[in-house]
Scaffold this motif. Structure first.
Motif, short mmCIF file in Angstrom:
data_model
loop_
_atom_site.label_atom_id
_atom_site.label_comp_id
_atom_site.label_asym_id
_atom_site.label_seq_id
_atom_site.Cartn_x
_atom_site.Cartn_y
_atom_site.Cartn_z
N MET A 1 0.82 -1.20 0.00
CA MET A 1 0.00 0.00 0.00
C MET A 1 0.85 1.26 0.00
SD MET A 1 -3.30 -0.72 1.60
CE MET A 1 -4.00 -2.30 1.71
N THR A 4 0.98 4.22 -2.71
CA THR A 4 -0.03 5.25 -2.92
C THR A 4 0.39 6.55 -2.24
OG1 THR A 4 -1.64 3.50 -2.81
CG2 THR A 4 -2.47 5.73 -2.71
N LEU A 6 -0.34 9.89 -0.52
CA LEU A 6 -1.46 10.51 0.19
C LEU A 6 -1.26 12.01 0.24
CD1 LEU A 6 -1.90 8.07 3.16
CD2 LEU A 6 -3.28 8.27 1.13
N ASP A 9 -3.71 15.37 5.14
CA ASP A 9 -2.99 15.56 6.39
C ASP A 9 -3.08 14.29 7.24
OD1 ASP A 9 -1.88 16.61 8.57
OD2 ASP A 9 -3.10 18.44 8.60
N ARG A 10 -1.94 13.85 7.72
CA ARG A 10 -1.95 12.61 8.49
C ARG A 10 -1.87 12.83 10.00
NH1 ARG A 10 -0.76 7.48 7.22
NH2 ARG A 10 -0.81 6.90 5.03
N ARG A 11 -1.95 14.07 10.42
CA ARG A 11 -1.88 14.31 11.87
C ARG A 11 -3.03 13.61 12.58
NH1 ARG A 11 -1.88 20.60 11.95
NH2 ARG A 11 -3.21 20.04 10.22
N PRO A 12 -2.78 13.09 13.79
CA PRO A 12 -3.88 12.49 14.54
C PRO A 12 -4.97 13.54 14.80
CG PRO A 12 -1.77 11.98 15.55
CD PRO A 12 -1.51 12.98 14.49
N LEU A 13 -6.17 13.11 14.70
CA LEU A 13 -7.29 14.05 14.84
C LEU A 13 -7.92 13.92 16.22
CD1 LEU A 13 -8.86 13.27 11.40
CD2 LEU A 13 -7.62 15.33 12.01
N THR A 14 -8.58 14.96 16.62
CA THR A 14 -9.35 14.86 17.86
C THR A 14 -10.81 14.77 17.47
OG1 THR A 14 -9.32 17.24 17.91
CG2 THR A 14 -7.78 16.11 19.37
N PHE A 15 -11.56 14.09 18.28
CA PHE A 15 -12.95 13.86 17.93
C PHE A 15 -13.88 14.57 18.90
CE2 PHE A 15 -10.54 10.11 16.58
CZ PHE A 15 -10.71 10.24 15.22
N PRO B 158 -13.99 13.77 10.58
CA PRO B 158 -13.46 12.78 11.50
C PRO B 158 -14.50 12.30 12.51
CG PRO B 158 -12.57 14.96 11.99
CD PRO B 158 -13.37 15.10 10.74
N THR B 159 -14.61 10.99 12.68
CA THR B 159 -15.51 10.44 13.70
C THR B 159 -14.72 9.37 14.47
OG1 THR B 159 -16.31 8.95 11.99
CG2 THR B 159 -17.76 10.74 12.61
N PRO B 160 -15.06 9.15 15.73
CA PRO B 160 -14.31 8.13 16.50
C PRO B 160 -14.43 6.75 15.88
CG PRO B 160 -15.69 9.47 17.95
CD PRO B 160 -16.05 9.85 16.55
N TRP B 180 -8.06 1.20 0.53
CA TRP B 180 -7.46 0.55 1.70
C TRP B 180 -6.43 1.45 2.36
CZ3 TRP B 180 -10.82 -2.36 3.23
CH2 TRP B 180 -11.42 -3.36 2.45
N ALA B 181 -5.68 2.19 1.52
CA ALA B 181 -4.70 3.12 2.10
C ALA B 181 -5.42 4.18 2.93
CB ALA B 181 -3.89 3.77 0.98
N ARG B 185 -5.13 5.10 6.85
CA ARG B 185 -4.89 6.48 7.31
C ARG B 185 -5.87 6.84 8.43
NH1 ARG B 185 -7.51 11.08 6.23
NH2 ARG B 185 -8.54 10.43 4.31
N ASP B 188 -4.53 5.46 11.46
CA ASP B 188 -3.35 6.20 11.92
C ASP B 188 -3.75 7.50 12.59
OD1 ASP B 188 -1.95 4.18 10.83
OD2 ASP B 188 -1.27 5.28 9.05
N GLN B 189 -4.87 8.07 12.15
CA GLN B 189 -5.30 9.34 12.73
C GLN B 189 -6.15 9.15 13.98
OE1 GLN B 189 -7.01 11.25 9.25
NE2 GLN B 189 -5.16 12.42 8.94
N GLY B 190 -6.36 7.90 14.36
CA GLY B 190 -7.00 7.67 15.65
C GLY B 190 -8.42 7.16 15.61
N SER B 191 -9.03 7.04 14.40
CA SER B 191 -10.37 6.47 14.33
C SER B 191 -10.28 4.96 14.52
CB SER B 191 -11.01 6.73 12.97
OG SER B 191 -11.33 8.08 12.83
N VAL B 206 -5.47 -5.59 5.43
CA VAL B 206 -5.67 -4.26 5.99
C VAL B 206 -6.00 -4.26 7.48
CG1 VAL B 206 -8.12 -4.05 5.42
CG2 VAL B 206 -6.69 -2.02 5.40
#
Lengths: 264, 325
Positions: A1, A4, A6, A9-15, B158-160, B180-181, B185, B188-191, B206
């Motif tokens: 993978m 590919t 991307l 933005d790959r920063r961790p997000l807050t929900f 973004p959703t949990p 799949w990528a 992601r 990786d972003q926490g979901s 995956v």
């Protein structure tokens, strides 16, 4: 993978759960629903014009030597036939289709207050319906050269109430009954509205018991209310008709909301 | 405090006499992609419908990002995004508008929603279709572009928890890879991602964890390598039985090999054994073939599919061996 690329933005997000205002949600849903009808809207207006012509001109052929009061009665009934057809026939068919193809479930799974989905849906159907009144009046004017006396506040209020009642009852039929049955019933309702309801002919033509039935059904009260708005000098508002319509409207909205909100 | 984005405990849901979910328990942690595998009718979609508040459970609990989804389904729905198995209602919309609308509904500003739509269009390689309108009766956009648009709609904000129900149906191979990528992601972003599928091979590539459902129950759970078998060095001997012949591996003690798992699906029999036994396995299978018991045979590294078939196999001939969970 990894091949590919991307761009996001790959920063961790807050929900932080976002609560979207009902106004924004409603307008966004409306935009969505309107897009679905979108290109069909002009066609729907043309179909309504043809139906209006069918009722006003076609029914006129059934009555030899039509006099002015009869022509006025027929013409002022035509908008109700159109509004009832949209509400009780097109709405159930549209909603039944949405239930079959998964759209209905999709909308119910969205993170929005479900009554707003209904509100947006009803708004779209109102936008589809309302031209009916103008189209029917226009056709009647062209055919019979009538002298209408419009009572604008009454006409606008009655039109909105009749549209809301017809669409919410149609919606309730579609969400309460299995889709196939709802489509079948909507077909039967066309005939009932066109031929067995005192919209284009006076209620006195019907047997007494059937008049009684129409006193509690929404069709005749809707027709008489709209008639009073179109020819205010000739027809009056009967308070009881208003109450009957409001009750049907409330029942339709309640059943529809319940079906949207309830978990199976 | 419970940090999981999804915790399902002892969930039971019946439809008349059919138990669609029977004591289902599973969890999804933040940053984790959990595959939910099962045949058609295993109860996967029933489970998803309860998570998003379309169905009410008969018993058990569901927590979405700390919210009791059974008691407060509306609050839970704001914390989960679903890509349903049915196509999203796109008629009259362009993919760009549809993704923007989905973002707006989840609280993105108009500007942010527009930016996200552009970014996702590029990430998922649907730029050429972004401004083409979907028409009724499947016109305007292909099924694959519609499906990938529905995926983008689900992940626009973004959703949990993200629930994807068969997201790659109708999608071509190169865009599948993009999809799949994007799923990775999200993790990786926490979901937390719950990926519902019956495509074992794709899921294996995956997911972090797998939950296998069969007839409403969880029959196996664990990482792909735990489920595949205790050793990555296992091999699979696939026998194709000659029509009308006795299965030479039934009973199992007729096979002079240390078979750790045996599954029969129609005329196919899958035997899992240590790689060191490969030569003896070939010798045995060659002999059986000469005897006329087998049409053909093949030897390959053991896959997750073998393990999946073993835990969901229901024919009486092939009682599954207990799987380590």
């Amino acid at each position: 993978m990894s091949e590919t690329t991307l761009t996001t933005d790959r920063r961790p997000l807050t929900f932080e759960p976002v609560r979207v205002g009902p106004g924004t949600t409603y307008l966004t849903l409306l935009r969505w629903q309107l897009a679905q009808i979108g290109g069909m809207l002009p066609l729907l207006v043309v179909v309504q014009a043809l139906m209006a012509a069918g009722i006003i001109v076609g029914f006129g052929f059934l009555i030899p030597d039509i006099d002015a009061p009869t022509a006025l009665f027929l013409s002022t009934g035509a908008p109700t036939v159109l509004l009832m057809t949209v509400g009780l026939v097109m709405v159930p068919q549209g909603v039944a289709r949405a239930r079959t193809d998964g759209t209905f479930t999709y909308m119910r799974a969205l993170p929005v207050a479900r009554p707003l989905v209904l509100l947006a849906d009803l708004t779209v159907w109102m936008i589809v319906s309302v031209p009916s009144v103008a189209v029917a009046v226009l056709v009647a004017q062209l055919r019979y050269d009538l002298s209408l006396s419009l009572h604008w506040p009454l006409l606008v209020g009655a039109s909105l109430l009749v549209v809301l009642t017809a669409t919410s009852v149609g919606y309730a039929i579609a969400v309460t009954l299995p889709p196939m049955l709802a489509q079948l019933i909507s077909q039967v309702l066309v005939f009932f509205v066109l031929l067995f309801s005192p919209i284009t002919f006076p209620t006195t033509q019907l047997p007494g018991w059937f008049q009684g039935v129409h006193d509690v059904l929404p069709v005749r009260p809707a027709a008489d209310l709209l008639r009073a708005g179109l020819a205010s000098g000739t027809y009056d508002v009967v308070l009881r008709d208003l109450v009957v319509l409001l009750v049907w409207c409330a029942v339709g909205l309640t059943l529809s909301t319940r079906a949207l909100v309830r978990r199976g | 405090m419970n940090q999981d984005v999804l915790t399902v405990r002892d969930l039971t849901r019946r439809f008349g006499s059919v138990t669609a979910n029977d004591g289902v328990t599973l969890r999804v942690r933040p940053g984790e992609v959990v595959g939910l595998l099962g045949h058609n009718g295993a109860g996967k979609t029933t489970l998803v419908s309860q998570i998003v508040g379309l169905l009410k459970p008969d018993a058990g609990s569901i927590e979405v990002a700390g919210i009791d989804a059974v008691a407060d389904p509306a609050a839970a729905r704001r914390r989960v995004a679903l890509q349903a198995q049915a196509q999203a209602p796109l008629d009259g919309l362009t993919p760009r508008t549809a993704i923007e609308i989905a973002g707006r509904i989840r609280g993105l500003s108009a500007l942010r929603a527009r930016t996200v739509a552009g970014e996702l269009g590029e990430e998922l390689d649907i730029g050429d279709w972004m401004d083409r309108r979907a028409l009724p009766e499947g016109g305007g956009l292909s099924g694959g572009v519609r499906r990938i648009t529905a995926f983008a709609m689900a992940i626009a904000a973004p959703t949990p928890l993200v629930v994807l129900d068969e997201p790659t149906n109708d999608i071509d191979a190169s865009r599948r890879r993009r999809l799949w990528a994007a799923v990775r992601r999200l993790g990786d972003q926490g979901s937390g991602v719950l990926l519902v599928t019956h495509n074992v091979v794709e899921a294996e590539r995956v997911v972090d964890e797998l939950v296998v459902m069969d007839r409403g129950r969880v029959v196996a759970a664990g990482t792909p390598s735990t489920l595949r078998g205790s050793h990555d060095t296992d091999v699979r001997l696939e026998l194709v039985l000659a029509p009308g012949t006795q299965d030479p591996s039934d009973p199992l003690d007729r096979v002079p090999l240390p078979v750790t798992r045996r599954v029969r699906a129609g005329r196919r029999v899958l035997l899992t054994l240590p790689a060191a036994q490969a030569a003896s396995a070939v010798a045995w299978a060659t002999g059986r073939r000469e005897q006329g018991d087998l049409d053909s045979y093949s030897l390959a590294p053991a896959t997750l599919e073998d393990a999946y078939l073993a835990v969901t196999e229901t024919t009486p001939l092939a009682a599954p061996e207990p799987t380590h969970v």
